[in-house]
Design a protein around this motif. Structure first.
Motif, PDB file in Angstrom:
ATOM      1  N   GLY A  27       0.776  -1.231   0.000  1.00  0.00           N
ATOM      2  CA  GLY A  27       0.000   0.000   0.000  1.00  0.00           C
ATOM      3  C   GLY A  27       0.808   1.282   0.000  1.00  0.00           C
ATOM      4  O   GLY A  27       0.238   2.374  -0.080  1.00  0.00           O
ATOM      5  N   GLU A  28       2.142   1.183   0.088  1.00  0.00           N
ATOM      6  CA  GLU A  28       2.970   2.393   0.131  1.00  0.00           C
ATOM      7  C   GLU A  28       3.063   3.059  -1.244  1.00  0.00           C
ATOM      8  O   GLU A  28       3.083   2.389  -2.266  1.00  0.00           O
ATOM      9  CB  GLU A  28       4.395   2.061   0.584  1.00  0.00           C
ATOM     10  N   GLU A 201      -3.050  11.267 -10.962  1.00  0.00           N
ATOM     11  CA  GLU A 201      -2.857  11.502  -9.523  1.00  0.00           C
ATOM     12  C   GLU A 201      -4.004  10.904  -8.722  1.00  0.00           C
ATOM     13  O   GLU A 201      -3.794  10.208  -7.726  1.00  0.00           O
ATOM     14  CB  GLU A 201      -2.800  13.007  -9.237  1.00  0.00           C
ATOM     15  N   GLY A 202      -5.226  11.214  -9.155  1.00  0.00           N
ATOM     16  CA  GLY A 202      -6.398  10.699  -8.449  1.00  0.00           C
ATOM     17  C   GLY A 202      -6.461   9.183  -8.477  1.00  0.00           C
ATOM     18  O   GLY A 202      -6.779   8.541  -7.463  1.00  0.00           O
ATOM     19  N   PHE A 203      -6.132   8.586  -9.635  1.00  0.00           N
ATOM     20  CA  PHE A 203      -6.166   7.129  -9.767  1.00  0.00           C
ATOM     21  C   PHE A 203      -5.179   6.484  -8.794  1.00  0.00           C
ATOM     22  O   PHE A 203      -5.512   5.525  -8.080  1.00  0.00           O
ATOM     23  CB  PHE A 203      -5.823   6.724 -11.203  1.00  0.00           C
ATOM     24  N   PHE A 220       3.367  16.436  -9.034  1.00  0.00           N
ATOM     25  CA  PHE A 220       2.843  15.072  -9.162  1.00  0.00           C
ATOM     26  C   PHE A 220       3.415  14.187  -8.059  1.00  0.00           C
ATOM     27  O   PHE A 220       2.690  13.452  -7.389  1.00  0.00           O
ATOM     28  CB  PHE A 220       3.217  14.539 -10.551  1.00  0.00           C
ATOM     29  N   MET A 221       4.724  14.265  -7.847  1.00  0.00           N
ATOM     30  CA  MET A 221       5.378  13.476  -6.802  1.00  0.00           C
ATOM     31  C   MET A 221       4.836  13.853  -5.424  1.00  0.00           C
ATOM     32  O   MET A 221       4.515  12.987  -4.610  1.00  0.00           O
ATOM     33  CB  MET A 221       6.886  13.715  -6.864  1.00  0.00           C
ATOM     34  N   ASN A 222       4.710  15.146  -5.177  1.00  0.00           N
ATOM     35  CA  ASN A 222       4.221  15.598  -3.875  1.00  0.00           C
ATOM     36  C   ASN A 222       2.826  15.071  -3.571  1.00  0.00           C
ATOM     37  O   ASN A 222       2.511  14.744  -2.432  1.00  0.00           O
ATOM     38  CB  ASN A 222       4.192  17.133  -3.820  1.00  0.00           C
ATOM     39  N   ARG A 223       1.981  15.007  -4.581  1.00  0.00           N
ATOM     40  CA  ARG A 223       0.588  14.636  -4.352  1.00  0.00           C
ATOM     41  C   ARG A 223       0.373  13.138  -4.243  1.00  0.00           C
ATOM     42  O   ARG A 223      -0.651  12.704  -3.717  1.00  0.00           O
ATOM     43  CB  ARG A 223      -0.288  15.196  -5.472  1.00  0.00           C
ATOM     44  N   VAL A 224       1.300  12.360  -4.773  1.00  0.00           N
ATOM     45  CA  VAL A 224       1.081  10.908  -4.802  1.00  0.00           C
ATOM     46  C   VAL A 224       1.868  10.173  -3.713  1.00  0.00           C
ATOM     47  O   VAL A 224       1.330   9.293  -3.044  1.00  0.00           O
ATOM     48  CB  VAL A 224       1.442  10.329  -6.198  1.00  0.00           C
ATOM     49  N   VAL A 225       3.140  10.521  -3.502  1.00  0.00           N
ATOM     50  CA  VAL A 225       3.990   9.691  -2.641  1.00  0.00           C
ATOM     51  C   VAL A 225       4.015  10.203  -1.198  1.00  0.00           C
ATOM     52  O   VAL A 225       3.804  11.384  -0.935  1.00  0.00           O
ATOM     53  CB  VAL A 225       5.444   9.588  -3.175  1.00  0.00           C
ATOM     54  N   ASN A 242       6.759  13.466   1.565  1.00  0.00           N
ATOM     55  CA  ASN A 242       6.710  13.693   0.119  1.00  0.00           C
ATOM     56  C   ASN A 242       8.011  14.331  -0.365  1.00  0.00           C
ATOM     57  O   ASN A 242       8.982  14.429   0.392  1.00  0.00           O
ATOM     58  CB  ASN A 242       5.484  14.533  -0.260  1.00  0.00           C
ATOM     59  N   TYR A 243       8.026  14.779  -1.621  1.00  0.00           N
ATOM     60  CA  TYR A 243       9.281  15.281  -2.192  1.00  0.00           C
ATOM     61  C   TYR A 243       9.747  16.557  -1.490  1.00  0.00           C
ATOM     62  O   TYR A 243      10.939  16.725  -1.230  1.00  0.00           O
ATOM     63  CB  TYR A 243       9.109  15.533  -3.697  1.00  0.00           C
ATOM     64  N   ASP A 244       8.820  17.458  -1.182  1.00  0.00           N
ATOM     65  CA  ASP A 244       9.201  18.696  -0.495  1.00  0.00           C
ATOM     66  C   ASP A 244       9.840  18.399   0.859  1.00  0.00           C
ATOM     67  O   ASP A 244      10.836  19.019   1.241  1.00  0.00           O
ATOM     68  CB  ASP A 244       7.986  19.604  -0.306  1.00  0.00           C
ATOM     69  N   PHE A 245       9.245  17.439   1.600  1.00  0.00           N
ATOM     70  CA  PHE A 245       9.793  17.062   2.910  1.00  0.00           C
ATOM     71  C   PHE A 245      11.197  16.488   2.753  1.00  0.00           C
ATOM     72  O   PHE A 245      12.122  16.836   3.495  1.00  0.00           O
ATOM     73  CB  PHE A 245       8.877  16.035   3.577  1.00  0.00           C
TER      74      PHE A 245
END
Length: 540
Positions: A27-28, A201-203, A220-225, A242-245
């Motif tokens: 699930g990750e 992203e939603g999928f 995209f990376m920030n919103r998904v991972v 996420n990517y920003d973190f």
């Protein structure tokens, strides 16, 4: 679910991994990051058993299904796009194939003596097909293809007639339809427009399996991972966030490493000064020996690795007139398809227009009209006084001569420039040392894009027309380009599916709809707030 245990891997002289370890749990959603050539695609291939680690092992839990989307989609032709998508759906597509064979067998008079067994098998296979959701398979395939931008006509047309970018979307749709336990996605957003990226992203957020992916799209990376695995210097380091973190934590780690190294260097220098000062004095011999032994036992802190950063240096262009381009009652059609019917637009100095619109709305056509690549069927497009154009088209990279090197390309473009000036230009765009002798034939997409941008910007245009300039750029190069264009003292009109690029560089938005054009006096952030959607046709 998937574990990398003490893996080491070397490609020729290049060492990719040294006893590296990481894990992907059920699930990750995990982002895999690292500079080009660090080994991201190698990790995917090792998980898929297409390559093996030199040492260590990669283990996948028993029964776990994996779907792998790579940039190499292979041959596709001879059947509709929707059928190609369904054929890659894993177990359900295999069951569907057997069901079809059984239907033919049941209708074959020559196999009448097997009828009882065939009927029994048909019932079993049909039940399994129903259990796997096979009867809803085509509807799901069409829903996914629609999300990725396909019209019904494209879904039912021969997949072989599609461009490479659209075939990439079919390959991605196959993995999404498969819904495996884990998806390995290598740059899934590369060939997508903004609407399709937002849908994807939603999928992926709703998908209950695991995802390990690379992407050059920060948003995209920030919103998904929610986890990042970084490849750096042969090691794999995991960050929760996420990517920003990840970027903030990495920056903190670099500051701490610098401080730790500086402290140890200061301590070592102090000890060495004592040893040098008193090594000849018998009275201090014991102390000197003690400190020498102490220094021998200390584990030396390695000097922190400094990341190579690319900075674009765009020379200031000459000033243009206040009215840069005027479009009056422009009409443009392709056959019976009307793109523009009486378009009017005034572009003034220092305007930065982001052009938004669904597929087929005429974004690239508008840029071609502005750049003089095509003429309107009626009406006019007039450049203002002292306007000097720089045009980056999606096909620009194909126009590079594959037989020439980077250096020859720049030299031929600017024969009067000095060697020092051209070397400086090449260096600003990431071509230093032996890189300038690379043939254009072997350049990556990102390198070609940088070379084209170098040629455009050296010419000091004051009006930039950019059609997806970030398509092939990695995240670091893209961010450098955004910073450089932020300082550009000229006028810009651009199309981009990168939301960071849109948000940071636009101060006007022109939305193209099938009903007409809608201008917004404000940048992309204001456009989203006022329109209620991130892209035309999508509601948030």
């Amino acid at each position: 679910m998937i574990r990398l245990d003490a893996i080491s891997k070397q490609h020729g002289p290049q060492i990719l991994f040294v006893e590296a370890a990481a894990a992907l749990y059920r699930g990750e959603k995990v982002g895999l990051v690292g500079p080009n050539g660090a080994g991201k695609s190698t990790i995917f291939r090792m998980i898929m058993k297409e390559e093996s680690p030199d040492e260590g092992q990669i283990s996948v839990d028993r029964g776990v299904t994996i779907g792998y989307f790579s940039q190499d989609v292979g041959e596709m032709a001879g059947e509709p796009a929707v059928a190609t998508t369904m054929a890659g759906a894993g177990a359900v597509s295999e069951v569907a194939a057997e069901l079809k064979e059984l239907e033919f067998a049941l209708a074959d008079p020559a196999r009448a003596d097997e009828m009882e067994q065939l009927v029994q098998r048909f019932g079993d296979v049909q039940a399994r097909f129903d259990e796997l959701g096979g009867y809803a398979l085509e509807a799901r395939a069409r829903e996914i293809l629609a999300g990725l931008g396909f019209s019904q006509q494209m879904m039912d047309g021969d997949v072989g007639a599609l461009s490479g970018g659209w075939k990439m979307r079919v390959a991605l749709a196959r993995i999404l339809l498969m819904r495996p336990d884990a998806m390995l996605l290598d740059e899934p957003s590369n060939h997508l427009d903004l609407e399709s990226i937002i849908w994807l992203e939603g999928f992926l957020k709703d998908y209950d399996g695991a995802v390990l992916m690379t992407s050059h799209d920060r948003e995209f990376m920030n919103r998904v991972v929610s986890k990042i695995i970084e490849i750096d210097g042969g090691a794999l380091t995991t960050y929760s966030g996420n990517y920003d973190f990840y970027e903030k934590q990495r920056a903190i780690g670099e500051v701490q490493a610098e401080a730790q190294y500086a402290r140890q260097q200061a301590m070592l220098a102090k000890e060495m000064r004592f040893i040098e000062r008193f090594k000849a004095q018998a009275a201090k011999a014991a102390q000197v020996q003690s400190r020498v032994k102490k220094l021998d036992k200390i584990e030396k802190v390695e000097p922190p690795k400094r990341r190579k950063t690319l900075e674009f240096d765009f020379p200031s262009p000459p000033r243009s007139g206040e009215d840069v381009v005027k479009i009056e009652n422009a009409c443009k059609s392709y056959g019976t398809r009307v793109i523009y019917d009486g378009l009017n637009l005034m572009i003034r100095r220092k305007n930065r227009w982001a052009i938004m619109g669904v597929n087929g709305a005429g974004k690239s056509t508008l840029l071609k009209l502005l750049a003089g690549e095509i003429a309107p069927d009626a009406g006019g497009v007039t450049l203002g006084a002292s306007v000097k154009l720089g045009y980056f088209a999606q096909h620009s990279m194909e126009l590079l001569d594959p037989a020439k090197t980077v250096w020859q390309t720049l030299e031929d473009s600017f024969p009067l420039a000095s060697v020092g000036t051209l070397r400086s230009l090449a260096g600003c765009f990431g071509f230093s040392g032996d890189d300038i002798e690379k043939s254009c034939r072997i350049l990556s997409g990102g390198e070609k894009a940088r070379l084209v941008l170098a040629r455009i910007m050296y010419d000091r245009p004051n009006f930039l027309v950019l059609d997806e300039p970030t398509n092939h750029l990695d995240m670091a190069t893209k961010e450098m380009l955004v910073r450089a264009l932020g300082d550009f003292d000229g006028t810009m009109v651009f199309v981009s599916h990168d939301r960071q690029f849109l948000a940071k560089l636009s101060n006007r938005v022109l939305e193209l709809t099938h009903e007409g054009v809608v201008p917004y006096n404000g940048g992309y952030v204001e456009y989203v707030a006022r329109s209620g959607h991130e892209a035309p046709g999508l509601r948030t």
